[in-house]
Scaffold this motif. Structure first.
Motif, PDB file in Angstrom:
ATOM      1  N   GLN A 441       0.817  -1.218   0.000  1.00 42.46           N
ATOM      2  CA  GLN A 441       0.000   0.000   0.000  1.00 42.46           C
ATOM      3  C   GLN A 441       0.856   1.275   0.000  1.00 42.46           C
ATOM      4  O   GLN A 441       0.374   2.344   0.351  1.00 42.46           O
ATOM      5  CB  GLN A 441      -0.935   0.001   1.209  1.00 42.46           C
ATOM      6  CG  GLN A 441      -1.935  -1.153   1.187  1.00 42.46           C
ATOM      7  CD  GLN A 441      -2.945  -1.082   2.319  1.00 42.46           C
ATOM      8  OE1 GLN A 441      -3.023  -0.092   3.031  1.00 42.46           O
ATOM      9  NE2 GLN A 441      -3.730  -2.131   2.475  1.00 42.46           N
ATOM     10  N   ARG A 442       2.110   1.156  -0.427  1.00 40.75           N
ATOM     11  CA  ARG A 442       3.018   2.305  -0.456  1.00 40.75           C
ATOM     12  C   ARG A 442       3.453   2.629  -1.880  1.00 40.75           C
ATOM     13  O   ARG A 442       3.648   1.729  -2.692  1.00 40.75           O
ATOM     14  CB  ARG A 442       4.250   2.040   0.424  1.00 40.75           C
ATOM     15  CG  ARG A 442       3.924   2.056   1.896  1.00 40.75           C
ATOM     16  CD  ARG A 442       5.107   1.647   2.743  1.00 40.75           C
ATOM     17  NE  ARG A 442       6.310   2.440   2.526  1.00 40.75           N
ATOM     18  CZ  ARG A 442       7.392   2.366   3.307  1.00 40.75           C
ATOM     19  NH1 ARG A 442       7.400   1.532   4.356  1.00 40.75           N
ATOM     20  NH2 ARG A 442       8.445   3.105   3.050  1.00 40.75           N
ATOM     21  N   ASN A 443       3.633   3.917  -2.157  1.00 42.90           N
ATOM     22  CA  ASN A 443       4.071   4.329  -3.492  1.00 42.90           C
ATOM     23  C   ASN A 443       5.494   4.896  -3.517  1.00 42.90           C
ATOM     24  O   ASN A 443       5.970   5.331  -4.558  1.00 42.90           O
ATOM     25  CB  ASN A 443       3.101   5.363  -4.089  1.00 42.90           C
ATOM     26  CG  ASN A 443       2.971   6.612  -3.216  1.00 42.90           C
ATOM     27  OD1 ASN A 443       3.783   6.856  -2.333  1.00 42.90           O
ATOM     28  ND2 ASN A 443       1.936   7.412  -3.476  1.00 42.90           N
ATOM     29  N   ASP A 444       6.161   4.885  -2.349  1.00 42.91           N
ATOM     30  CA  ASP A 444       7.549   5.364  -2.314  1.00 42.91           C
ATOM     31  C   ASP A 444       8.544   4.225  -2.470  1.00 42.91           C
ATOM     32  O   ASP A 444       9.748   4.468  -2.625  1.00 42.91           O
ATOM     33  CB  ASP A 444       7.823   6.119  -1.007  1.00 42.91           C
ATOM     34  CG  ASP A 444       7.625   5.247   0.226  1.00 42.91           C
ATOM     35  OD1 ASP A 444       6.739   4.361   0.198  1.00 42.91           O
ATOM     36  OD2 ASP A 444       8.344   5.446   1.222  1.00 42.91           O
ATOM     37  N   VAL A 445       8.049   2.988  -2.416  1.00 45.73           N
ATOM     38  CA  VAL A 445       8.886   1.799  -2.620  1.00 45.73           C
ATOM     39  C   VAL A 445       8.233   0.946  -3.693  1.00 45.73           C
ATOM     40  O   VAL A 445       7.122   0.446  -3.504  1.00 45.73           O
ATOM     41  CB  VAL A 445       9.078   0.993  -1.326  1.00 45.73           C
ATOM     42  CG1 VAL A 445       9.908  -0.257  -1.590  1.00 45.73           C
ATOM     43  CG2 VAL A 445       9.727   1.846  -0.245  1.00 45.73           C
ATOM     44  N   LEU A 446       8.916   0.821  -4.818  1.00 45.94           N
ATOM     45  CA  LEU A 446       8.433  -0.022  -5.914  1.00 45.94           C
ATOM     46  C   LEU A 446       8.930  -1.441  -5.691  1.00 45.94           C
ATOM     47  O   LEU A 446      10.119  -1.657  -5.469  1.00 45.94           O
ATOM     48  CB  LEU A 446       8.967   0.523  -7.247  1.00 45.94           C
ATOM     49  CG  LEU A 446       8.707  -0.328  -8.492  1.00 45.94           C
ATOM     50  CD1 LEU A 446       7.232  -0.296  -8.863  1.00 45.94           C
ATOM     51  CD2 LEU A 446       9.566   0.175  -9.667  1.00 45.94           C
ATOM     52  N   GLU A 470      -2.341  -1.865  -3.624  1.00 48.78           N
ATOM     53  CA  GLU A 470      -3.645  -1.353  -3.202  1.00 48.78           C
ATOM     54  C   GLU A 470      -3.513   0.084  -2.711  1.00 48.78           C
ATOM     55  O   GLU A 470      -2.447   0.506  -2.239  1.00 48.78           O
ATOM     56  CB  GLU A 470      -4.217  -2.203  -2.065  1.00 48.78           C
ATOM     57  CG  GLU A 470      -4.633  -3.600  -2.467  1.00 48.78           C
ATOM     58  CD  GLU A 470      -5.167  -4.396  -1.281  1.00 48.78           C
ATOM     59  OE1 GLU A 470      -4.991  -3.919  -0.138  1.00 48.78           O
ATOM     60  OE2 GLU A 470      -5.736  -5.477  -1.497  1.00 48.78           O
ATOM     61  N   GLY A 471      -4.624   0.820  -2.811  1.00 42.07           N
ATOM     62  CA  GLY A 471      -4.638   2.184  -2.290  1.00 42.07           C
ATOM     63  C   GLY A 471      -3.569   3.039  -2.945  1.00 42.07           C
ATOM     64  O   GLY A 471      -3.414   3.044  -4.178  1.00 42.07           O
ATOM     65  N   ALA A 472      -2.781   3.735  -2.126  1.00 45.78           N
ATOM     66  CA  ALA A 472      -1.701   4.568  -2.654  1.00 45.78           C
ATOM     67  C   ALA A 472      -0.662   3.748  -3.388  1.00 45.78           C
ATOM     68  O   ALA A 472       0.054   4.256  -4.249  1.00 45.78           O
ATOM     69  CB  ALA A 472      -1.040   5.356  -1.517  1.00 45.78           C
ATOM     70  N   GLY A 473      -0.577   2.448  -3.056  1.00 45.44           N
ATOM     71  CA  GLY A 473       0.419   1.582  -3.668  1.00 45.44           C
ATOM     72  C   GLY A 473      -0.008   0.941  -4.970  1.00 45.44           C
ATOM     73  O   GLY A 473       0.767   0.171  -5.557  1.00 45.44           O
ATOM     74  N   ARG A 474      -1.220   1.251  -5.435  1.00 45.33           N
ATOM     75  CA  ARG A 474      -1.694   0.621  -6.676  1.00 45.33           C
ATOM     76  C   ARG A 474      -0.786   1.032  -7.840  1.00 45.33           C
ATOM     77  O   ARG A 474      -0.547   2.209  -8.092  1.00 45.33           O
ATOM     78  CB  ARG A 474      -3.139   1.006  -6.963  1.00 45.33           C
ATOM     79  CG  ARG A 474      -3.723   0.283  -8.168  1.00 45.33           C
ATOM     80  CD  ARG A 474      -5.225   0.451  -8.296  1.00 45.33           C
ATOM     81  NE  ARG A 474      -5.750  -0.279  -9.434  1.00 45.33           N
ATOM     82  CZ  ARG A 474      -6.005  -1.585  -9.452  1.00 45.33           C
ATOM     83  NH1 ARG A 474      -5.798  -2.303  -8.369  1.00 45.33           N
ATOM     84  NH2 ARG A 474      -6.475  -2.183 -10.541  1.00 45.33           N
ATOM     85  N   GLY A 475      -0.282   0.047  -8.554  1.00 41.39           N
ATOM     86  CA  GLY A 475       0.628   0.299  -9.661  1.00 41.39           C
ATOM     87  C   GLY A 475       2.093   0.257  -9.268  1.00 41.39           C
ATOM     88  O   GLY A 475       2.969   0.371 -10.138  1.00 41.39           O
TER      89      GLY A 475
END
Length: 582
Positions: A441-446, A470-475
């Protein structure tokens, strides 16, 4: 004592501080340089194309991070030459070999870039064209220094013509052929001189000046002045291995306290010895001790209740006794049993990962190694390797399994995320379900994982391509499940896709969860990658040119572990430090 290291950009605090110290030295020792040129240094490092030179900065600093000297090298990749813009040493450190070490590093860099020589300017040592006695004295010392390496002023040209008639002390153009003995062709010299005058001085040159100077290079080959200060042969230079060219190696020294002999347990201590035997003869590694870190770093990634449980149950077990989970909370996960050994299934995903008295200690030691290796990236290393067991990538935020207890790579990635974006690439044969779970659910760690399809490969219930976060981590989660039979030729296009996604993410750091179990005949895998395949995979990763932490995960065929590890790191190092560097 000092060390040499390259500053790539101003991403890290340690590098920002070094750049500021270099700027202060420029202000204090080079009065002719403009403030705008000094303040643009960080931008030149991070955006070289704007300035038509690739700026390369080397510093010599001590253990307290005080800069003792620096060399600022400009590389023109379109013409294949280097121009040494500045080299300066703290007067207090002049006798300690700092200047020589910096210049040797510059020469090594020019060779690595494939250039035939280094050009530089030096104020004249001739009082007829320089009226300042102190400047002449200093220039003689500088030219004496360069002569030791065979670097000599070019003669029979108008390069020393001042930009304005009233200017004093116009510089010589000095050329170092890097010991090749190859003559400098007139056509090459003219191209180089035109580029130097346009790119370095630009509009400051009066009309017609540049073409006049270029045309004055009439000798073919170009002639250099004979030695005046050093009558013997130029010194033989041994390349300097600066910090960024070393791979910091951190080994979990007490990993063997966790040794399970029953049930055909393949995660054995001999794995570490096999890998060390393969990699240490390369000379690429600098082995360093692990630091000890607070448990709070683990609890930032793993559920504190899970961490406390693991500590408590391991401490309570008798030496030599192992507990295997056998009861799992499918019906009522909210009410764990009181008995600690029975509760193991509440925190585990399989029946073959045991708990024993030393499991927590060994796993904590692995985390310490990974965090120490992560810190090395913050200190100027470009590559570091945490050689640990037990592995960690199957450990999720609140469960263990797959021989894994704490997710060392995930904990290190979370630690590095304080400095900027992090990409975690898992290249173990098995899906990195734990790392996926931690950052889902995080977007700062791919997070990316290349692995055997879960229809046939552990952990079976995760690693499908549709799991994207999921959430902010989607993608920001990518899975690449692959077929049961696969060789290196089939593997590399998938790796290329993963690397393309990493480049688009533009991370500051790369964490590689290294599994050597994609190898042919590994007892836990079905693929057939060879040593040459591991080397090419490593080279592709190195071509990202990112500060990279490698954390050891699986790989269980001890006969080939060392060979495959050696090939991987040779490729990684070559990719990072090959000719077409950033």
């Amino acid at each position: 004592m000092f060390r040499i290291r390259r500053i790539y950009d101003n991403t890290l605090a340690i590098d920002r501080e070094a750049i500021e110290q270099v700027q202060q030295i420029l202000r204090s020792q080079f009065s002719a340089i403009s403030e705008s040129e000094i303040t643009s240094l960080a931008q030149k490092l991070s955006n070289p194309l704007k300035y038509r030179f690739r700026t390369i900065l080397f510093i010599a600093d001590d253990m307290k991070l005080r800069v003792k000297g620096f060399a600022l090298l400009n590389h023109a990749p379109d013409l294949g030459f280097c121009f040494l813009d500045f080299i300066s040493v703290d007067p207090k450190a002049a006798a300690s070999g700092v200047g020589g070490a910096l210049y040797e590093r510059v020469r090594d860099e020019a060779r690595t870039l494939g250039d035939n020589g280094i050009f530089m300017e030096c104020l004249p040592d001739d009082p007829k064209i320089c009226q300042e006695e102190a400047t002449v004295k200093q220039s003689r010392a500088r030219l004496r220094f360069y002569e030791r390496y065979g670097a000599l002023p070019i003669i029979h040209t108008a390069y020393e013509t001042p930009l304005k008639p009233e200017y004093d002390c116009p510089p010589y153009l000095v050329f170092d052929d890097l010991g090749s003995g190859q003559p400098l062709a007139r056509a090459t010299a003219r191209e180089v001189v035109r580029a130097i005058l346009i790119r370095k001085y630009g509009k400051a040159c009066p009309a017609g000046y540049i073409e006049m100077v270029v045309a004055s290079f009439a000798d073919d080959p170009v002639q250099r002045r004979g030695p005046r200060y050093i009558k013997k042969e130029p010194i033989k230079v041994h390349p300097v291995k600066s910090l960024e060219k070393l791979i910091g190696l951190i080994v979990n020294e007490k990993h063997d306290i966790h040794h399970i002999r029953e049930r055909g347990y393949v995660e054995a201590p001999v794995r570490i010895a096999s890998i060390l035997k393969g990699i240490e003869p390369t000379g690429l590694f600098e082995r360093l001790p692990a630091r000890h870190f607070s448990e709070r770093h683990i609890k930032k990634v793993h559920d504190p209740k899970f961490v406390d449980y693991l500590n408590q149950v391991c401490t309570s077990l008798e030496p030599g006794k192992s507990v295997y989970p056998y009861v799992f909370p499918i019906r009522n996960a909210a009410r764990p049993p009181k008995d600690l050994p029975v509760r193991a299934g509440y925190y585990c995903i399989d029946t073959f990962t045991p708990l024993n008295r030393n499991a927590y200690r060994a796993a904590k030691g692995a985390v310490d190694c990974a965090l120490t290796a992560a810190q090395l990236l913050e200190k100027g290393y470009r590559l570091s390797y945490a050689l640990v067991r037990p592995p960690g990538h199957h450990a999720e935020s609140r469960v263990f399994g797959g021989f894994c207890y704490f997710n060392s790579a995930g904990i290190a990635a979370n630690y590095l995320s304080r400095e900027g974006r992090v990409a975690v690439l898992d290249i173990d044969y098995h899906h990195g379900n734990g790392t996926q779970d931690i950052f889902y659910q995080r977007n700062d760690v791919l997070t990316l994982s290349i692995h055997g399809h879960p229809s046939f490969a552990y952990p079976y219930f995760s690693g499908f391509s549709e799991e994207v976060g999921e959430g902010a981590g989607r993608g920001f989660n990518r899975n690449y499940p692959l077929p049961e039979a696969l060789d290196g030729i089939g593997y590399r296009p998938v790796l290329a896709r993963a690397l393309k996604r990493i480049r688009a993410f533009k991370p500051h750091f790369l964490v590689v969860a290294l599994g050597l179990d994609p190898a042919k005949n590994d007892p836990t895998g079905t693929w057939s990658l060879s040593g040459a395949d591991f080397e090419e995979n490593g080279r592709m990763l190195g071509n990202l040119r990112l500060p990279t932490l490698v954390v050891q995960e699986g790989g269980y065929r001890t006969r080939s572990l060392g060979t495959n590890a050696r090939h991987f790191f040779l490729g990684l190092w070559t990719g990072m430090h090959g000719n077409n560097r950033r």
